[in-house]
Motif scaffolding. Structure first.
Motif, PDB file in Angstrom:
ATOM      1  N   LEU A 193       0.828  -1.200   0.000  1.00 59.44           N
ATOM      2  CA  LEU A 193       0.000   0.000   0.000  1.00 59.44           C
ATOM      3  C   LEU A 193       0.865   1.252   0.000  1.00 59.44           C
ATOM      4  CD1 LEU A 193      -2.517  -1.171   2.759  1.00 59.44           C
ATOM      5  CD2 LEU A 193      -2.629  -1.591   0.297  1.00 59.44           C
ATOM      6  N   ARG A 194       0.431   2.242  -0.784  1.00 54.89           N
ATOM      7  CA  ARG A 194       1.170   3.507  -0.845  1.00 54.89           C
ATOM      8  C   ARG A 194       0.162   4.646  -0.761  1.00 54.89           C
ATOM      9  NH1 ARG A 194       5.505   4.021  -5.610  1.00 54.89           N
ATOM     10  NH2 ARG A 194       3.603   3.969  -6.899  1.00 54.89           N
ATOM     11  N   ALA A 195       0.461   5.637   0.083  1.00 54.67           N
ATOM     12  CA  ALA A 195      -0.460   6.760   0.276  1.00 54.67           C
ATOM     13  C   ALA A 195       0.342   8.018   0.598  1.00 54.67           C
ATOM     14  CB  ALA A 195      -1.455   6.452   1.388  1.00 54.67           C
ATOM     15  N   ASP A 196      -0.376   9.148   0.620  1.00 54.30           N
ATOM     16  CA  ASP A 196       0.286  10.433   0.853  1.00 54.30           C
ATOM     17  C   ASP A 196       0.551  10.700   2.327  1.00 54.30           C
ATOM     18  OD1 ASP A 196       0.376  11.185  -1.851  1.00 54.30           O
ATOM     19  OD2 ASP A 196      -1.700  11.903  -1.780  1.00 54.30           O
ATOM     20  N   THR A 197      -0.283  10.140   3.208  1.00 53.57           N
ATOM     21  CA  THR A 197      -0.165  10.420   4.639  1.00 53.57           C
ATOM     22  C   THR A 197      -0.340   9.135   5.431  1.00 53.57           C
ATOM     23  OG1 THR A 197      -2.528  10.796   5.015  1.00 53.57           O
ATOM     24  CG2 THR A 197      -1.225  12.695   4.235  1.00 53.57           C
ATOM     25  N   PRO A 198       0.136   9.126   6.667  1.00 61.41           N
ATOM     26  CA  PRO A 198      -0.105   7.944   7.511  1.00 61.41           C
ATOM     27  C   PRO A 198      -1.587   7.633   7.694  1.00 61.41           C
ATOM     28  CG  PRO A 198       1.612   9.307   8.472  1.00 61.41           C
ATOM     29  CD  PRO A 198       1.024  10.092   7.337  1.00 61.41           C
ATOM     30  N   HIS A 199      -2.429   8.670   7.754  1.00 65.20           N
ATOM     31  CA  HIS A 199      -3.846   8.428   7.962  1.00 65.20           C
ATOM     32  C   HIS A 199      -4.486   7.806   6.730  1.00 65.20           C
ATOM     33  CE1 HIS A 199      -3.005  10.889  11.416  1.00 65.20           C
ATOM     34  NE2 HIS A 199      -4.246  10.795  11.851  1.00 65.20           N
ATOM     35  N   GLU A 200      -4.126   8.293   5.545  1.00 68.75           N
ATOM     36  CA  GLU A 200      -4.644   7.677   4.326  1.00 68.75           C
ATOM     37  C   GLU A 200      -4.129   6.249   4.191  1.00 68.75           C
ATOM     38  OE1 GLU A 200      -6.896   8.414   2.074  1.00 68.75           O
ATOM     39  OE2 GLU A 200      -7.414  10.164   3.291  1.00 68.75           O
ATOM     40  N   LEU A 201      -2.912   6.035   4.645  1.00 71.16           N
ATOM     41  CA  LEU A 201      -2.342   4.693   4.587  1.00 71.16           C
ATOM     42  C   LEU A 201      -3.083   3.746   5.546  1.00 71.16           C
ATOM     43  CD1 LEU A 201      -0.089   3.074   3.229  1.00 71.16           C
ATOM     44  CD2 LEU A 201       1.437   3.770   5.076  1.00 71.16           C
ATOM     45  N   ALA A 202      -3.422   4.243   6.730  1.00 77.17           N
ATOM     46  CA  ALA A 202      -4.184   3.427   7.675  1.00 77.17           C
ATOM     47  C   ALA A 202      -5.556   3.090   7.108  1.00 77.17           C
ATOM     48  CB  ALA A 202      -4.337   4.158   9.003  1.00 77.17           C
ATOM     49  N   ARG A 203      -6.153   4.069   6.453  1.00 75.42           N
ATOM     50  CA  ARG A 203      -7.456   3.815   5.816  1.00 75.42           C
ATOM     51  C   ARG A 203      -7.323   2.734   4.745  1.00 75.42           C
ATOM     52  NH1 ARG A 203     -11.539   8.536   5.099  1.00 75.42           N
ATOM     53  NH2 ARG A 203     -13.346   7.490   4.171  1.00 75.42           N
ATOM     54  N   ALA A 204      -6.260   2.817   3.964  1.00 76.49           N
ATOM     55  CA  ALA A 204      -6.033   1.817   2.920  1.00 76.49           C
ATOM     56  C   ALA A 204      -5.758   0.444   3.530  1.00 76.49           C
ATOM     57  CB  ALA A 204      -4.866   2.249   2.033  1.00 76.49           C
ATOM     58  N   GLN A 205      -5.035   0.412   4.662  1.00 74.98           N
ATOM     59  CA  GLN A 205      -4.768  -0.868   5.322  1.00 74.98           C
ATOM     60  C   GLN A 205      -6.063  -1.499   5.812  1.00 74.98           C
ATOM     61  OE1 GLN A 205      -2.142  -0.703   8.739  1.00 74.98           O
ATOM     62  NE2 GLN A 205      -2.047  -2.930   8.940  1.00 74.98           N
ATOM     63  N   GLY A 206      -6.927  -0.690   6.406  1.00 72.13           N
ATOM     64  CA  GLY A 206      -8.210  -1.221   6.845  1.00 72.13           C
ATOM     65  C   GLY A 206      -9.040  -1.727   5.686  1.00 72.13           C
ATOM     66  N   ARG A 207      -9.011  -0.989   4.579  1.00 69.79           N
ATOM     67  CA  ARG A 207      -9.811  -1.361   3.412  1.00 69.79           C
ATOM     68  C   ARG A 207      -9.328  -2.673   2.793  1.00 69.79           C
ATOM     69  NH1 ARG A 207     -10.308   3.701   1.424  1.00 69.79           N
ATOM     70  NH2 ARG A 207      -8.252   3.545   0.469  1.00 69.79           N
ATOM     71  N   VAL A 208      -8.022  -2.801   2.614  1.00 68.31           N
ATOM     72  CA  VAL A 208      -7.510  -4.015   1.977  1.00 68.31           C
ATOM     73  C   VAL A 208      -7.657  -5.220   2.909  1.00 68.31           C
ATOM     74  CG1 VAL A 208      -5.060  -3.995   2.689  1.00 68.31           C
ATOM     75  CG2 VAL A 208      -5.691  -4.789   0.405  1.00 68.31           C
ATOM     76  N   THR A 209      -7.567  -5.000   4.214  1.00 70.80           N
ATOM     77  CA  THR A 209      -7.769  -6.098   5.154  1.00 70.80           C
ATOM     78  C   THR A 209      -9.206  -6.596   5.085  1.00 70.80           C
ATOM     79  OG1 THR A 209      -6.065  -5.195   6.618  1.00 70.80           O
ATOM     80  CG2 THR A 209      -7.566  -6.808   7.563  1.00 70.80           C
ATOM     81  N   ALA A 210     -10.155  -5.675   4.950  1.00 73.35           N
ATOM     82  CA  ALA A 210     -11.552  -6.082   4.818  1.00 73.35           C
ATOM     83  C   ALA A 210     -11.779  -6.835   3.513  1.00 73.35           C
ATOM     84  CB  ALA A 210     -12.463  -4.862   4.900  1.00 73.35           C
TER      85      ALA A 210
END
Length: 757
Positions: free
Chosen positions: A15-32
């Motif tokens: 996962l690659r994102a602009d901010t730690p928060h967007e990255l956390a959101r992406a981590q939650g999304r891909v885990t789901a």
């Protein structure tokens, strides 16, 4: 770019994102997307609502979750996190936002995301739709995952066995209990590697679940770029990670940081009161909750909490069988409202060992031994976590809440340790965390890893699987010594008294030396020497030819628990027969009747597993309550000689993964056969006397290379996806079985882009 999802050849999300928060959101999304069913199960387990769709078999866990106030504790911890560390709280919120988005995709499959077009079939089977994740849910998942990690029910076992056999029995049966998780971990400094940079390797041992308890993941944003093993449902990478310049890994410290208190409770017109150490009665918090059980009536649970903690067993009327008892559980997050989530972001941002060290100062639980290294030669070997200061009695057994002197008075300073000859090895044995614990694993795994590392001057990342997969079983020594003393003559014999000290460095023969013995103690269960002794002479009958041949074969065995070894199967069969016979002996059998504590705690009180895991101590002791161990071993040998195993060890030593829907399990023969055993470095734990199937084993394997992160390696027992039928559901299992590792890829140019979110 908001967030991008890439996959490697194994389907692992990068996962690659602009901010730690967007990255956390992406981590939650891909885990789901990858683990929707697993997330649903874990959310319900944290809330104590899993019986609503899993049925009555899940009721005992739900009771414990409610009684121990897991969800309420998670809420408290998140509220405190918002006040103390709003950045981390917002980061956790971003993760749960992503989880909810991903679960919505799973419910409403679209063609946008390939993984969501094949939602987890378990939802259709149960009629469930994914529920909503609250910001505190990841903390609840973490707490539910680790509430039994420190093995507080072992205190009930010690009290139980001491009541039946006396206090000396506590030491005889000292061993890591059936519910305790362990790990192997070793740090090799640059002076001992081919590159001049450190290596960290190991494998956490847990119950093997399907989907797996660890999620391989790569998290990248301008602030950090980390690969590691995440816990599905929890943001970041807590236990095993590599940032490119620093890496870390953990093993269970075997620390004791939870206490059980015996409470005196009484009902009043206003509710329930508990007798305190000041001699006065104090109002206890009380309310009732309802647990829904699929296919059965709802169950009402009375929740009581005293000044010590929530009551998890019994109550004013006692246990279910009427025995007067009430036990409260005191555990750090309930006291401090802190689960240590404040360490997670600093770990991701770490660049050097000193950064990891500072981050771990905020760690709470579980209490771990941490090994870390960086590209500048920095090394770290320390304990991390919160252990209360209190009297030693608290660590051994439940203590009376109404007596003064059992209070928590502070927190221990986590111990630190160095390296020896350029290496540090931890395998749950006594080490830096010794002052913080009561029972530890036997030293066999640690000794064997140390011996293997000493056998080569320089190590590379590609060499490490030879250690991961070592199957030498040092703990076989006491039983083999008993076999060596059996006679084919008809003359009278007695068991010889002898000792031999065995470590992972030496293959020993089936002979004994006649020297003194050292009995095992409760506080140092691993210091006893091998001893065989009888309390009275036995008139031996001669071994039958088949039994004599089996004895000779086992004494010549190389002590390797390989899946294709018929000798390993024969040894395991004899061992199980010995365990069953010892447990059935009139001197021990009464201990098989356990107090009427909740079902979820009963595995710690089961006699046969306790005999199995303590077999070394029981065979070495000067006396074992008058049990004729020579006759027991002889009878077991004859039993197996007359009915030997039909095939090699792997025929019966098969993987037994936990699945939330057990009726979906394949037949036992469909699961793969395994090498290894409980005390091997390749720790695949059967329960001798009960089953050869292995419910516990390496939940992942890793090698972190500080010379070049791209030279690191990892593997999990199944695959990156939790969706049955996915090409990545079980594609790593052949590697895991063969002791091989998949490459760690961090170059996004070598990955396949899946989506922009």
């Amino acid at each position: 770019m908001s967030a991008e999802t890439y996959r490697d050849a194994w389907g692992i999300p990068h996962l690659r994102a602009d901010t730690p928060h967007e990255l956390a959101r992406a981590q939650g999304r891909v885990t789901a997307r990858d683990r929707a069913w697993q997330l649903e199960v874990e959310r319900h387990r944290a809330q104590g609502t899993s019986a609503s769709f899993l049925g009555p078999e899940a009721l005992s866990w739900d009771r414990l979750a409610r009684l121990a106030r897991l969800a309420d504790t998670a809420r408290r911890c998140f509220t405190a996190l918002e006040q103390k560390d709003p950045e981390t709280a917002a980061w956790v919120r971003a993760y749960t936002d992503g989880v909810n988005e991903g679960l919505t995709e799973t419910t409403h499959a679209t063609s946008t995301h390939p993984t969501s077009t094949h939602p987890a079939p378990e939802f259709a089977r149960t009629g469930l739709t994914p529920g909503h994740w609250e910001p505190w849910t990841p903390l609840g998942v973490w707490l539910a995952t680790h509430i039994l990690f420190a093995g507080f029910p072992a205190k009930l076992w010690r009290e139980h066995i001491a009541a039946h056999l006396g206090p000396e029995a506590v030491g005889l049966f000292a061993a890591d209990g059936p519910g305790t998780a362990g790990s192997n971990g070793w740090l090799v400094s640059g002076e001992r590697t081919t590159t001049g940079h450190a290596l960290i390797a190991g494998d956490p041992h847990r119950f093997i679940e399907d989907p797996g308890v660890y999620q391989q993941i790569h998290l990248s944003c301008p602030e950090f770029d980390v690969v590691g093993l995440a816990v599905p449902g929890v943001p970041g990478v807590a236990h095993f990670g590599h940032t490119g310049t620093v890496a870390w890994a953990i093993t269970n410290a075997m620390a004791d940081y939870q206490d059980l208190y015996r409470e005196r409770l009484r009902r009043t017109g206003a509710g329930v009161e508990a007798l305190g150490p000041d001699g006065t009665w104090h109002r206890a918090a009380r309310h009732t909750e309802t647990i829904h059980v699929a296919g059965e009536d709802t169950v009402e649970v009375e929740i009581i909490e005293t000044d010590r903690g929530p009551v998890i067993a019994g109550g004013p009327e006692g246990l279910d069988d009427g025995t007067p008892a009430a036990l409260s559980l005191r555990y750090p997050p309930r006291v401090t409202a802190d689960l240590g989530f404040g360490a997670l972001l600093p770990l991701l941002r770490a660049r050097r060992v000193a950064d990891v060290d500072r981050a771990l100062d905020a760690w709470a639980e579980p209490v771990n031994v941490v090994q870390a290294a960086d590209t500048e030669g920095g090394l770290l070997h320390r304990v991390a976590g919160r252990v209360p200061v209190r009297p030693a009695a608290n660590g051994l057994r439940p203590v009376p809440a109404w007596e003064p002197g059992h209070e928590w008075t502070g927190w221990h300073t986590p111990p630190r340790a160095g390296l020896t000859e350029g290496v540090a090895v931890m395998a749950n044995q006594r080490g830096p965390s010794t002052p913080l614990g009561v029972e530890f694993a036997a030293p066999h795994r640690a000794d064997r890893i140390t011996a293997l590392l000493a056998g080569r001057e320089r190590w590379s990342a590609s060499d490490m699987p030879t250690i991961h997969t070592d199957t030498h079983l040092a703990s076989a020594t006491p039983l083999l010594h008993h076999l060596a003393t059996l006679t084919t003559e008809t003359t009278g014999t007695t068991e010889t008294t002898g000792t031999t000290e065995t470590t992972g460095t030496t293959e020993t023969t089936g002979t004994t030396e006649t020297t003194g013995t050292t009995p095992t103690t409760a506080t140092s269960p691993t210091t006893a020497t091998t001893a065989t002794s009888a309390t009275s002479p036995t008139i031996a009958t001669p071994l039958t030819p088949k039994a004599a041949a089996l004895r000779d074969r086992l004494l010549a065995w190389d002590r390797r628990m390989d899946a294709d070894s018929a000798d390993a199967a024969a040894y395991a069969a004899v061992r199980s027969a010995v365990v069953r016979r010892l447990a059935a002996h009139p001197a021990l059998a009464p201990a098989a009747v356990a107090p009427a504590y909740p079902e979820v705690l009963q595995p710690w009180l089961a006699l046969v597993p306790r005999v199995a895991y303590a077999l070394e101590h029981l065979l070495r002791a000067d006396d074992l309550y008058g049990i004729d161990r020579a006759a027991t071993v002889r009878a077991a040998l004859e039993e197996i000689a007359g009915r030997p195993p039909a095939g090699p060890w792997g025929d019966t030593h098969r993987l037994a993964p936990w699945r939330a829907l057990p009726d979906a399990d394949p037949a036992p023969g469909d699961e793969p056969g395994l090498s290894g055993d409980h005390d091997c470095v390749l720790c695949t734990s059967a329960v001798p006397g009960l089953t050869d199937r292995a419910a516990r084993g390496p939940a992942a394997r890793y090698v972190w290379d500080l010379a070049d992160r791209e030279n690191s390696r990892w593997v999990v027992p199944h695959g990156a996806s939790g969706v049955p039928g996915s090409p990545h559901h079980r594609d790593q299992q052949p590697l895991w079985l063969d002791g091989e590792l998949a490459p760690v890829v961090t170059d996004f140019d070598r990955l396949t882009k899946e989506s922009d979110d």
